[in-house]
Motif scaffolding. Structure first.
Motif, PDB file in Angstrom:
ATOM      1  N   GLY A   1       0.810  -1.208   0.000  1.00 20.45           N
ATOM      2  CA  GLY A   1       0.000   0.000   0.000  1.00 20.45           C
ATOM      3  C   GLY A   1       0.845   1.260   0.000  1.00 20.45           C
ATOM      4  O   GLY A   1       2.082   1.219   0.077  1.00 20.45           O
ATOM      5  N   ILE A   2       0.184   2.412  -0.060  1.00 22.21           N
ATOM      6  CA  ILE A   2       0.884   3.691  -0.104  1.00 22.21           C
ATOM      7  C   ILE A   2       1.701   3.899   1.183  1.00 22.21           C
ATOM      8  O   ILE A   2       1.234   3.640   2.288  1.00 22.21           O
TER       9      ILE A   2
ATOM     10  N   LEU B   1      -6.796  -6.737  -1.500  1.00 25.65           N
ATOM     11  CA  LEU B   1      -7.152  -6.669  -0.086  1.00 25.65           C
ATOM     12  C   LEU B   1      -7.463  -5.219   0.262  1.00 25.65           C
ATOM     13  O   LEU B   1      -6.578  -4.357   0.181  1.00 25.65           O
ATOM     14  N   SER B   2      -8.710  -4.927   0.622  1.00 28.99           N
ATOM     15  CA  SER B   2      -9.145  -3.554   0.924  1.00 28.99           C
ATOM     16  C   SER B   2      -8.589  -2.569  -0.101  1.00 28.99           C
ATOM     17  O   SER B   2      -7.850  -1.641   0.244  1.00 28.99           O
ATOM     18  N   PRO B   3      -8.936  -2.736  -1.385  1.00 31.86           N
ATOM     19  CA  PRO B   3      -8.340  -1.881  -2.414  1.00 31.86           C
ATOM     20  C   PRO B   3      -8.805  -0.432  -2.325  1.00 31.86           C
ATOM     21  O   PRO B   3      -9.948  -0.146  -1.944  1.00 31.86           O
TER      22      PRO B   3
ATOM     23  N   SER C   1      -2.419  -4.948  -1.601  1.00 35.79           N
ATOM     24  CA  SER C   1      -3.113  -4.424  -0.424  1.00 35.79           C
ATOM     25  C   SER C   1      -3.293  -2.925  -0.585  1.00 35.79           C
ATOM     26  O   SER C   1      -2.345  -2.209  -0.935  1.00 35.79           O
ATOM     27  N   SER C   2      -4.518  -2.413  -0.367  1.00 29.46           N
ATOM     28  CA  SER C   2      -4.795  -0.978  -0.393  1.00 29.46           C
ATOM     29  C   SER C   2      -4.465  -0.391  -1.767  1.00 29.46           C
ATOM     30  O   SER C   2      -5.070  -0.776  -2.765  1.00 29.46           O
ATOM     31  N   LEU C   3      -3.512   0.529  -1.879  1.00 29.31           N
ATOM     32  CA  LEU C   3      -3.101   1.026  -3.186  1.00 29.31           C
ATOM     33  C   LEU C   3      -2.651  -0.126  -4.075  1.00 29.31           C
ATOM     34  O   LEU C   3      -2.982  -0.182  -5.264  1.00 29.31           O
ATOM     35  N   GLY C   4      -1.898  -1.066  -3.492  1.00 27.31           N
ATOM     36  CA  GLY C   4      -1.464  -2.231  -4.250  1.00 27.31           C
ATOM     37  C   GLY C   4      -2.636  -3.066  -4.744  1.00 27.31           C
ATOM     38  O   GLY C   4      -2.580  -3.678  -5.811  1.00 27.31           O
TER      39      GLY C   4
END
Length: 258
Positions: free
Chosen positions: A19-20, A108-110, A86-89
């Motif tokens: 993620g970021i 995952l929780s994008p 995950s997130s940003l990823g």
């Protein structure tokens, strides 16, 4: 593009995207579980971790990051790998699935499925976390992380179970957040981020039951986008890899089994 990465295991290739403000080490809790059945490559995005920044003039957007991952895969000779983010990823993983560049994608929780108010909240939380990471010395961060209350305050937004993260991992994560040259521009790009085009590859979306950054109700919009139910990761927060590594590894292995 040359990016920093960690590679372990053997089998079908699986790219892991953080993620970021994070780095590839976000995946350490699940890395060896996945490597038992996959050729796992956890990578630092350009301008994050220890990867070099994007070339001058290249905007920090999810699309540019996806371009960089495509180039990275081509450099390694990986054709249509599985990908998880995950997130940003997670958003970038879905973007790659929309391009037909991957075999399967897990998010995952994008990012990208928020309302205006939810985006404002997430950006505010991330800015505060970044400012805190930059203002705190590694020694002070370690002392805080070694205390139960300090750990809950520092990591409580990101995970449901702060006690499951080592003090050293928390400090390393804070340093990655504070030092990432791509953070500010990437966060600014969130204002214009819309859900990707329809996927051309199978996608799996999962959401932490106790996600306090990208709130769980955003999963409803992700479900509409994907046309399928979103998996609920019970007992997990925004970074489920730390909360329940076994559950996350199982979701990723099942999704990439085809």
């Amino acid at each position: 593009m040359e990016l920093a990465f960690e590679r372990r295991g053997a089998g079908p290739p699986l790219i892991l995207l953080h993620g970021i403000g994070h780095h590839w080490q976000a995946w350490l809790p699940v890395l060896d579980r996945l490597a038992a059945e996959r050729d796992v490559i956890a990578v630092d995005f350009p301008g994050f971790g220890v990867s070099p920044p994007l070339p001058p003039g290249t905007p920090y957007t999810a699309e540019s990051l996806a371009d960089a991952i495509e180039s990275f895969c081509a450099m390694l000779g990986l054709r249509e790998p599985h990908v998880a983010g995950s997130s940003l990823g997670g958003y970038v993983a879905l973007e790659l699935a929309s391009r037909g560049a991957v075999r399967t994608a897990v998010a995952l929780s994008p990012a990208g499925f928020w309302s205006r108010s939810e985006l404002l909240y997430a950006r505010t939380v991330l800015r505060v976390a970044r400012a805190s990471a930059r203002a705190t010395s590694p020694e002070r961060a370690l002392a805080t992380a070694e205390k139960r209350l300090g750990r809950m305050i520092s990591a409580g937004v990101m995970v449901a179970h702060p006690s499951r993260i080592s003090a050293e991992a928390m400090v390393a994560g804070a340093q990655a957040l504070g030092n990432a040259p791509g953070f500010d521009d990437t966060l600014e790009s969130f204002v214009w981020m819309m859900p990707p085009a329809p996927p051309k590859a199978p996608v799996t979306i999962a959401w932490g039951e106790h996600d306090r950054l990208l709130l769980r109700r955003q999963a409803v919009r992700a479900a509409r986008w994907s046309g399928q139910r979103v998996k609920l990761l019970r007992g997990c927060g925004h970074l489920p890899m730390s909360d329940d590594p076994e559950l996350v590894a199982r979701v990723l292995l099942e999704a990439s089994a085809g």
